[in-house]
Scaffold this motif. Structure first.
Motif, PDB file in Angstrom:
ATOM      1  N   LEU A  51       0.838  -1.204   0.000  1.00  0.00           N
ATOM      2  CA  LEU A  51       0.000   0.000   0.000  1.00  0.00           C
ATOM      3  C   LEU A  51       0.876   1.259   0.000  1.00  0.00           C
ATOM      4  O   LEU A  51       0.614   2.204  -0.752  1.00  0.00           O
ATOM      5  CB  LEU A  51      -0.934   0.012   1.220  1.00  0.00           C
ATOM      6  CG  LEU A  51      -1.807   1.266   1.354  1.00  0.00           C
ATOM      7  CD1 LEU A  51      -2.755   1.410   0.161  1.00  0.00           C
ATOM      8  CD2 LEU A  51      -2.612   1.252   2.655  1.00  0.00           C
ATOM      9  N   ALA A  52       1.929   1.249   0.822  1.00  0.00           N
ATOM     10  CA  ALA A  52       2.809   2.429   0.900  1.00  0.00           C
ATOM     11  C   ALA A  52       3.453   2.725  -0.460  1.00  0.00           C
ATOM     12  O   ALA A  52       3.481   3.870  -0.913  1.00  0.00           O
ATOM     13  CB  ALA A  52       3.889   2.214   1.962  1.00  0.00           C
ATOM     14  N   LEU A 148      -7.011  -2.972   4.103  1.00  0.00           N
ATOM     15  CA  LEU A 148      -6.317  -1.681   4.017  1.00  0.00           C
ATOM     16  C   LEU A 148      -6.698  -0.904   2.766  1.00  0.00           C
ATOM     17  O   LEU A 148      -6.654   0.326   2.751  1.00  0.00           O
ATOM     18  CB  LEU A 148      -4.797  -1.902   4.025  1.00  0.00           C
ATOM     19  CG  LEU A 148      -4.134  -2.154   5.369  1.00  0.00           C
ATOM     20  CD1 LEU A 148      -2.638  -2.257   5.174  1.00  0.00           C
ATOM     21  CD2 LEU A 148      -4.465  -1.058   6.373  1.00  0.00           C
ATOM     22  N   SER A 149      -7.061  -1.616   1.693  1.00  0.00           N
ATOM     23  CA  SER A 149      -7.423  -0.899   0.464  1.00  0.00           C
ATOM     24  C   SER A 149      -8.676  -0.054   0.705  1.00  0.00           C
ATOM     25  O   SER A 149      -8.791   1.065   0.200  1.00  0.00           O
ATOM     26  CB  SER A 149      -7.620  -1.860  -0.703  1.00  0.00           C
ATOM     27  OG  SER A 149      -8.652  -2.760  -0.414  1.00  0.00           O
ATOM     28  N   LEU A 166      -8.619   0.778  -5.647  1.00  0.00           N
ATOM     29  CA  LEU A 166      -7.377   0.024  -5.554  1.00  0.00           C
ATOM     30  C   LEU A 166      -7.602  -1.338  -4.933  1.00  0.00           C
ATOM     31  O   LEU A 166      -8.552  -1.541  -4.176  1.00  0.00           O
ATOM     32  CB  LEU A 166      -6.312   0.808  -4.784  1.00  0.00           C
ATOM     33  CG  LEU A 166      -6.488   1.059  -3.291  1.00  0.00           C
ATOM     34  CD1 LEU A 166      -5.576   0.161  -2.482  1.00  0.00           C
ATOM     35  CD2 LEU A 166      -6.144   2.512  -2.984  1.00  0.00           C
ATOM     36  N   GLN A 167      -6.723  -2.259  -5.255  1.00  0.00           N
ATOM     37  CA  GLN A 167      -6.765  -3.609  -4.692  1.00  0.00           C
ATOM     38  C   GLN A 167      -5.376  -4.006  -4.241  1.00  0.00           C
ATOM     39  O   GLN A 167      -4.386  -3.687  -4.905  1.00  0.00           O
ATOM     40  CB  GLN A 167      -7.238  -4.603  -5.757  1.00  0.00           C
ATOM     41  CG  GLN A 167      -8.686  -4.443  -6.090  1.00  0.00           C
ATOM     42  CD  GLN A 167      -9.215  -5.492  -7.052  1.00  0.00           C
ATOM     43  OE1 GLN A 167     -10.413  -5.565  -7.235  1.00  0.00           O
ATOM     44  NE2 GLN A 167      -8.353  -6.269  -7.680  1.00  0.00           N
ATOM     45  N   LEU A 168      -5.319  -4.711  -3.096  1.00  0.00           N
ATOM     46  CA  LEU A 168      -4.040  -5.206  -2.597  1.00  0.00           C
ATOM     47  C   LEU A 168      -4.040  -6.727  -2.648  1.00  0.00           C
ATOM     48  O   LEU A 168      -5.097  -7.359  -2.488  1.00  0.00           O
ATOM     49  CB  LEU A 168      -3.823  -4.745  -1.145  1.00  0.00           C
ATOM     50  CG  LEU A 168      -3.728  -3.233  -0.935  1.00  0.00           C
ATOM     51  CD1 LEU A 168      -3.710  -2.902   0.557  1.00  0.00           C
ATOM     52  CD2 LEU A 168      -2.486  -2.660  -1.613  1.00  0.00           C
ATOM     53  N   TRP A 180       7.449 -14.612   0.507  1.00  0.00           N
ATOM     54  CA  TRP A 180       6.365 -13.651   0.650  1.00  0.00           C
ATOM     55  C   TRP A 180       6.295 -12.809  -0.614  1.00  0.00           C
ATOM     56  O   TRP A 180       7.335 -12.464  -1.194  1.00  0.00           O
ATOM     57  CB  TRP A 180       6.630 -12.713   1.830  1.00  0.00           C
ATOM     58  CG  TRP A 180       6.364 -13.328   3.158  1.00  0.00           C
ATOM     59  CD1 TRP A 180       7.281 -13.953   3.964  1.00  0.00           C
ATOM     60  CD2 TRP A 180       5.114 -13.392   3.850  1.00  0.00           C
ATOM     61  NE1 TRP A 180       6.667 -14.403   5.102  1.00  0.00           N
ATOM     62  CE2 TRP A 180       5.341 -14.066   5.060  1.00  0.00           C
ATOM     63  CE3 TRP A 180       3.821 -12.953   3.559  1.00  0.00           C
ATOM     64  CZ2 TRP A 180       4.322 -14.306   5.992  1.00  0.00           C
ATOM     65  CZ3 TRP A 180       2.815 -13.182   4.481  1.00  0.00           C
ATOM     66  CH2 TRP A 180       3.059 -13.857   5.681  1.00  0.00           C
ATOM     67  N   LYS A 181       5.080 -12.476  -1.009  1.00  0.00           N
ATOM     68  CA  LYS A 181       4.904 -11.532  -2.112  1.00  0.00           C
ATOM     69  C   LYS A 181       3.713 -10.644  -1.784  1.00  0.00           C
ATOM     70  O   LYS A 181       2.754 -11.102  -1.148  1.00  0.00           O
ATOM     71  CB  LYS A 181       4.630 -12.264  -3.431  1.00  0.00           C
ATOM     72  CG  LYS A 181       5.892 -12.868  -4.025  1.00  0.00           C
ATOM     73  CD  LYS A 181       5.627 -13.622  -5.290  1.00  0.00           C
ATOM     74  CE  LYS A 181       6.935 -14.267  -5.770  1.00  0.00           C
ATOM     75  NZ  LYS A 181       6.734 -15.277  -6.754  1.00  0.00           N
ATOM     76  N   SER A 182       3.785  -9.389  -2.194  1.00  0.00           N
ATOM     77  CA  SER A 182       2.606  -8.538  -2.070  1.00  0.00           C
ATOM     78  C   SER A 182       2.544  -7.620  -3.278  1.00  0.00           C
ATOM     79  O   SER A 182       3.548  -7.403  -3.967  1.00  0.00           O
ATOM     80  CB  SER A 182       2.609  -7.749  -0.756  1.00  0.00           C
ATOM     81  OG  SER A 182       3.683  -6.860  -0.702  1.00  0.00           O
ATOM     82  N   ALA A 183       1.354  -7.108  -3.540  1.00  0.00           N
ATOM     83  CA  ALA A 183       1.157  -6.305  -4.740  1.00  0.00           C
ATOM     84  C   ALA A 183      -0.031  -5.379  -4.562  1.00  0.00           C
ATOM     85  O   ALA A 183      -0.837  -5.555  -3.632  1.00  0.00           O
ATOM     86  CB  ALA A 183       0.918  -7.222  -5.949  1.00  0.00           C
ATOM     87  N   GLY A 184      -0.135  -4.404  -5.428  1.00  0.00           N
ATOM     88  CA  GLY A 184      -1.283  -3.499  -5.398  1.00  0.00           C
ATOM     89  C   GLY A 184      -1.486  -2.865  -6.760  1.00  0.00           C
ATOM     90  O   GLY A 184      -0.531  -2.648  -7.513  1.00  0.00           O
TER      91      GLY A 184
END
Ligand SMILES: [Zn+2]
Length: 304
Positions: A51-52, A148-149, A166-168, A180-184
């Protein structure tokens, strides 16, 4: 080409909507390897970091973007820094006992829940610091919503009056070989369109709704597939909507701590306070972000 640790900027609908697509891998794993968080805390940190990066990418700044939460739950604080050079660092506070109780209460041990559940009630704040003699920009929103989105979208609606969707995405490792992976992904309606109105209000509304529906079709399996580039994924979603890829920005882990910064802080303290902090004639401090330990001699600090 590495398809992760970057943000791709794009426009659709003849430039009426701007977009950002962030995918993180190495950055997240480096951050999490610096700490030994319980899995739920790692998830909160990974999601907050995506998100940041996403929010920072929508702002033009030269300096430091910080996302920070303060709340009353098992994870009462998360801090993520994103510099304009693309260096990211993050850390969190947590209460192991509260995490255990929260999981017991929901009977969801082992499952990853969206970040706000473990943060509790509180606020999510963003600041942009561009150095001395510049105005500090700050935004703040309640930590409410299913994830959080939702918090971030409410912020844009309430404080910025910019229509934003937005989507996380988060992927926790299922075994030791996974990471670990994260995206937005984010879409924003641009307030003005360079003086020319290409779409009337009704068609713009329709185009926006369509673009959001396409975004909702983006599946975690695609987002986290290392063999598909971000550009290709965007093409799949928006090729019929006049997709223009603008640029791509890379991210890496980077901490801003240094022996010199810490020395200056300690050196400015009262001798009595330094005395209180000393153990065996030394002050030892560990950076919360990267885990580097610095050690100073009491004699050295008290000199001058
Ligand atoms: Zn550090």
């Amino acid at each position: 080409m590495d398809n992760f640790d970057s943000c791709v900027s794009f426009h659709i609908s003849d430039g009426a909507f701007l977009g950002r697509f962030v995918r993180l891998d190495n950055v997240i794993n480096t951050i999490l390897n610096n700490h030994h968080y319980p899995v739920q805390v790692s998830a909160v940190v990974a999601e907050s970091t995506a998100l940041a990066a996403l929010l920072a990418s929508t702002i033009k700044y030269d300096g430091l973007f910080t996302l920070q939460t303060k709340s009353n739950g098992p994870v009462p604080m998360v801090v993520v820094d994103v510099t304009s050079q693309g260096k990211i660092r993050a850390c969190a506070d947590y209460d192991e006992e509260k995490i255990r109780k929260a999981q017991e209460l929901r009977k969801t041990t082992g499952e990853i829940e969206p970040a706000p559940h473990f943060m509790g009630e509180g606020v999510l704040a963003f600041t942009v610091d561009q150095g001395p003699n510049t105005e500090l920009y700050q935004g703040i929103v309640d930590l409410q919503g299913k994830d959080l989105s939702e918090c971030a979208m409410r912020y844009f609606k309430q404080s910025e009056q910019i229509e934003t969707y937005l989507q996380l995405y988060l992927q926790a490792p299922q075994n030791e070989s996974e990471r670990w992976k994260s995206a937005g992904i984010l879409l924003q309606k641009l307030p003005s369109h360079g003086g020319k109105e290409i779409l009337d209000e009704e068609s713009q509304k329709e185009a926006w709704n369509q673009a959001v529906i396409f975004m909702q079709s983006l599946q975690p399996a695609e987002v986290f597939n290392p063999d598909i580039s971000s550009q290709d994924l965007l093409y799949r979603l928006y090729h019929a909507d006049d997709l223009q890829i603008d640029k791509s920005k890379d991210y890496s882990f980077g901490c801003r701590c240094s022996r010199e910064k810490l020395w200056n802080t300690l050196h400015a303290m009262k001798p009595q306070d330094i005395d209180d902090m000393c153990e065996n004639g030394k002050i030892t401090a560990t950076c919360h972000f990267c885990g580097t330990t610095y050690s100073f001699d009491k004699g050295e600090l008290l000199a001058q």
